[in-house]
Design a protein around this motif. Sequence first.
Motif, PDB file in Angstrom:
ATOM      1  N   UNK A 173       0.836  -1.193   0.000  1.00 54.41           N
ATOM      2  CA  UNK A 173       0.000   0.000   0.000  1.00 54.41           C
ATOM      3  C   UNK A 173       0.871   1.242   0.000  1.00 54.41           C
ATOM      4  N   UNK A 174       0.471   2.212  -0.777  1.00 54.04           N
ATOM      5  CA  UNK A 174       1.063   3.554  -0.720  1.00 54.04           C
ATOM      6  C   UNK A 174      -0.071   4.496  -0.329  1.00 54.04           C
ATOM      7  N   UNK A 175       0.126   5.247   0.762  1.00 48.41           N
ATOM      8  CA  UNK A 175      -0.959   6.033   1.340  1.00 48.41           C
ATOM      9  C   UNK A 175      -0.544   7.489   1.505  1.00 48.41           C
ATOM     10  N   UNK A 213      -4.117  -7.001   4.276  1.00 44.77           N
ATOM     11  CA  UNK A 213      -4.437  -5.587   4.046  1.00 44.77           C
ATOM     12  C   UNK A 213      -4.243  -4.773   5.321  1.00 44.77           C
ATOM     13  N   UNK A 214      -4.702  -5.299   6.441  1.00 39.55           N
ATOM     14  CA  UNK A 214      -4.601  -4.590   7.719  1.00 39.55           C
ATOM     15  C   UNK A 214      -3.151  -4.439   8.158  1.00 39.55           C
ATOM     16  N   UNK A 215      -2.352  -5.485   7.953  1.00 39.08           N
ATOM     17  CA  UNK A 215      -0.941  -5.407   8.332  1.00 39.08           C
ATOM     18  C   UNK A 215      -0.193  -4.408   7.458  1.00 39.08           C
ATOM     19  N   UNK A 220       2.279   0.993   6.963  1.00 38.73           N
ATOM     20  CA  UNK A 220       2.370   2.345   6.395  1.00 38.73           C
ATOM     21  C   UNK A 220       2.210   3.405   7.473  1.00 38.73           C
ATOM     22  N   UNK A 221       1.283   3.188   8.406  1.00 41.84           N
ATOM     23  CA  UNK A 221       1.054   4.170   9.460  1.00 41.84           C
ATOM     24  C   UNK A 221       2.250   4.240  10.413  1.00 41.84           C
ATOM     25  N   UNK A 222       2.844   3.095  10.730  1.00 47.80           N
ATOM     26  CA  UNK A 222       4.011   3.093  11.608  1.00 47.80           C
ATOM     27  C   UNK A 222       5.206   3.762  10.944  1.00 47.80           C
TER      28      UNK A 222
END
Length: 450
Positions: A173-175, A213-215, A220-222
Amino acid sequence: MDTETESETVKQQTASSLSSEFSLPANPLKPIVAPSDKEVLTVLLERVDLNLQTDDYSNKLEIGEQFRFYPSHKGSAHGYCRDKKKLYLTQVRNRLDVNDFVVAYRNALTQHGYKVAQPGKAQFALQQTSSMPDLSLAAKIVGLKIRTCSSPNAYIIDEASRYSHPGKASTYLKIEWALFDNLRRKVIYRGVSEGVDHGFSGPVQRDGLNVSLHKAFSSALERQLSNADFAEKFIRNEAQTNETPSTGRVHLSPVYAPRGNETFSQRVRDLLGSVCTVRTPSGHGSGFLVDNEGHVLTNHHVVGTADTALLLFGDEEIPARVVARGEMADVALLKMERIPDPKPLDLSLTEPVVGESLFVVGTPLDESLSHTVTSGILSSVREVAGVRYFQTDAAVNPGNSGGPVFDSSGNVIALAVASLRDNNGSSVNINYLVPMRNALSALGIASNIK
């Protein structure tokens, strides 16, 4: 080729492609832990949007590949993946809503000492509730790759003896992140981070694609939390916490001088300058300056559980802190960081008589409607649940709460607090005010007002 050899070949091929497509440069920085000796702001994940920077959002937008899982025997989590096919966005789009990432977001933040709130329904919405958090976080997915292996026909039995369809996946994921300050009504940070999960290389499990997906979202958030500029936005500025809430009696020194024959309409131009909009993360109310030390009165329900507010005197924004609360009477006292130019209003403990004219000033409905004046009479004096109120037919709308109510001479005799509405939300011209004597008493305020 037998199935065991074929399975090993698939493993080798996918492992090679995983290393190239689902890898990120090593991050030398770890997520920044929230300091325990400072006030941490509460953040709400309000939106997770999908924007893959393409015009092709048809069923043919390819985002990865999928395999079919064949268990080694019935009910087993072990087996092999084969029959590779293209994976399209339409097959996973229903897994990319904000509610799907609540647990991942909460875990990523709380394990590092940050405070989280439940998700909302609209990005940066100004909800009229005292529980609105300090900050709102929006995530926009701009990059997505998935490799998954699953079977709708096979099943596994987990440790709780539950049956579920097996699956596993790797996700990239890129967010793009946007952090919004609900008090100052503006975006205070924008940034981009990437996250990955390599679940495809492990065994199948219950809801394997969702887990991956959750991991990846947590990853990304971390990574974003390792950015000092981002992490510091979750800590209340020390300049906002230099006022200690009062634990005793607050002394006000209002200037009260009879104005002779001057009327409210003759004084209104000067009076309006001392009325402010009280903005909180939840929305807004009204308030007014009561002494030369920078104290402002408003309703308790306007500030709710918030410790700070932003006071708008015209174009000037002044931070303030709650220094006293009277929840039963629905009043609160704030202290500004600096004293504005307007003079404090004259307060009066003399109660009006039924039929006497009253004037309500505040910011109904929207901040653009500040300093709105409505008029009416004192209709009655009521007691509701043991609390004494003035009743008036002067219009009081959401946003008026905490605003001053003047007598015909321009003295403040009450605060606007509530209005009754019919089932359609329309006013029935029954509005309630907190008498000034009750307000000061509830706050434990000592004053020289007579």
